[in-house]
Design an enzyme around this catalytic site. Structure first.
Site, PDB file in Angstrom:
ATOM      1  N   LYS A 151      31.426 -15.065 -10.369  1.00  0.00           N
ATOM      2  CA  LYS A 151      31.956 -15.449 -11.671  1.00  0.00           C
ATOM      3  C   LYS A 151      33.485 -15.365 -11.727  1.00  0.00           C
ATOM      4  CE  LYS A 151      27.914 -16.362 -13.273  1.00  0.00           C
ATOM      5  NZ  LYS A 151      27.512 -17.780 -13.469  1.00  0.00           N
TER       6      LYS A 151
ATOM      7  N   TYR B 295      27.474 -10.843  -8.129  1.00  0.00           N
ATOM      8  CA  TYR B 295      27.577 -11.599  -9.378  1.00  0.00           C
ATOM      9  C   TYR B 295      29.037 -11.652  -9.831  1.00  0.00           C
ATOM     10  CZ  TYR B 295      26.501 -12.998 -14.209  1.00  0.00           C
ATOM     11  OH  TYR B 295      26.444 -13.657 -15.402  1.00  0.00           O
TER      12      TYR B 295
ATOM     13  N   ASP C 293      21.850 -32.097  -4.678  1.00  0.00           N
ATOM     14  CA  ASP C 293      21.974 -30.695  -4.288  1.00  0.00           C
ATOM     15  C   ASP C 293      23.434 -30.484  -3.914  1.00  0.00           C
ATOM     16  OD1 ASP C 293      22.061 -28.227  -3.007  1.00  0.00           O
ATOM     17  OD2 ASP C 293      20.091 -28.473  -2.076  1.00  0.00           O
TER      18      ASP C 293
END
Length: 297
Positions: free
Chosen positions: A179, A175, A78
């Site tokens: 990115k 988002y 993880d």
């Protein structure tokens, strides 16, 4: 598999962080096809799926790497947990005599956290913050512990996988932030790593025909074109292996340092290195977007 095919990455050691499915899986497989030993990391292993409840696992990916002629090694990790990432690279240091040639940061985990067409202040802040933790913080932690092996050996390649090659808005604040952040991570790392002959860059696919996207449209790889009835732009989509080949080509390029700091696209790299998608097509999202009047990613 043709074992007589030249393997330009024979003897190279790679880590693909986030290799469970999609682009990460395809990148790992194509690095393996080029002869690399690939540590395939992620949360999903057989008998223990991650919170998004998909069936793909890093165990499957590692087997696919080996089947293609490389050496696949699955390591559950993880990447939001610093101790687990540190242990991953300590293991690689021990098993590979301190060698690491290629590090691909492809951790995402934001599929169920992205809420389209809703202003950011009307979304759950917890989802937006968790997306940054999974898609940005993980990359920072992974590079923090992985890059020193490259610095010690005087060379290496770090690749940030993102969505898009520009700083334009991507339809959702959280988002977009995730990115664009990975693009800048590559650019900033490139500057600090230049004196150590370590290259850092970012890559993007076009419209990615991942396992999850196929399921979303209710199609398979065999009849994927049927999804164009729902989403016309899907007709220019590409398999994850298109980007996988792009990464393998970059890793095998002796002049890849010339690209350090740049944000690269699968379609431009296809033009440069001459590869096609595994279905024989040569999708080119850049040209398609221009023709359709869409923002070039």
């Amino acid at each position: 598999m043709n074992n007589n095919v030249p393997k330009p990455l024979q003897g190279k050691i790679a880590v693909v962080a986030g290799a469970t499915r999609g682009a990460g899986r395809a990148i790992a497989v194509m690095l393996g096809a080029a002869g690399a030993t690939v540590y395939c990391t992620g949360r999903s292993v057989r008998g223990q799926a991650s919170d998004i409840k998909r069936t793909e696992t890093i165990d499957d990916t590692a087997e696919m790497v080996t089947e293609r002629g490389g050496t696949g090694i699955a390591v559950q990790c993880d990447h939001t947990v610093e101790e687990q990432v540190k242990a991953l690279f300590e293991r690689i240091r021990e098993e590979q005599q301190g060698r690491l040639d290629i590090l691909v940061n492809d951790i995402w985990g934001g599929e169920n956290l992205t809420h389209w067409n809703i202003p950011f202040w009307e979304q759950f802040l917890s989802d937006g913050l968790l997306m940054q933790e999974r898609a940005v913080t993980t990359h920072m932690i992974t590079s923090y512990y992985g890059v020193p092996l490259m610095v010690e050996n005087g060379g290496g390649l770090v690749i940030e996988v993102t969505d898009g090659s520009t700083y334009r808005y991507r339809g959702n604040l959280y988002y977009s932030l995730a990115k664009v952040s990975t693009i800048h991570l590559a650019a900033a790392m490139a500057e600090e790593l230049r004196p150590y002959q370590v290259t850092a860059l970012s890559v993007t696919p076009g419209f990615l025909r991942s396992e999850q996207m196929l399921d979303h449209f209710g199609v398979t790889e065999e009849n994927w074109q049927d999804a164009a009835a729902q989403e016309p732009h899907f007709i220019e989509s590409e398999t994850p292996y298109f980007l996988g080949q792009a990464v393998a080509a970059l890793a095998a390029d002796p002049n890849v340092a010339d690209k350090s700091g740049k944000a690269l696209t699968s379609w431009d790299l296809s033009d440069e290195y001459g590869f096609s998608d595994i279905d024989g097509r040569k999708p080119h999202w850049g040209n398609y977007a221009k023709k359709q009047g869409l923002p070039v990613t």
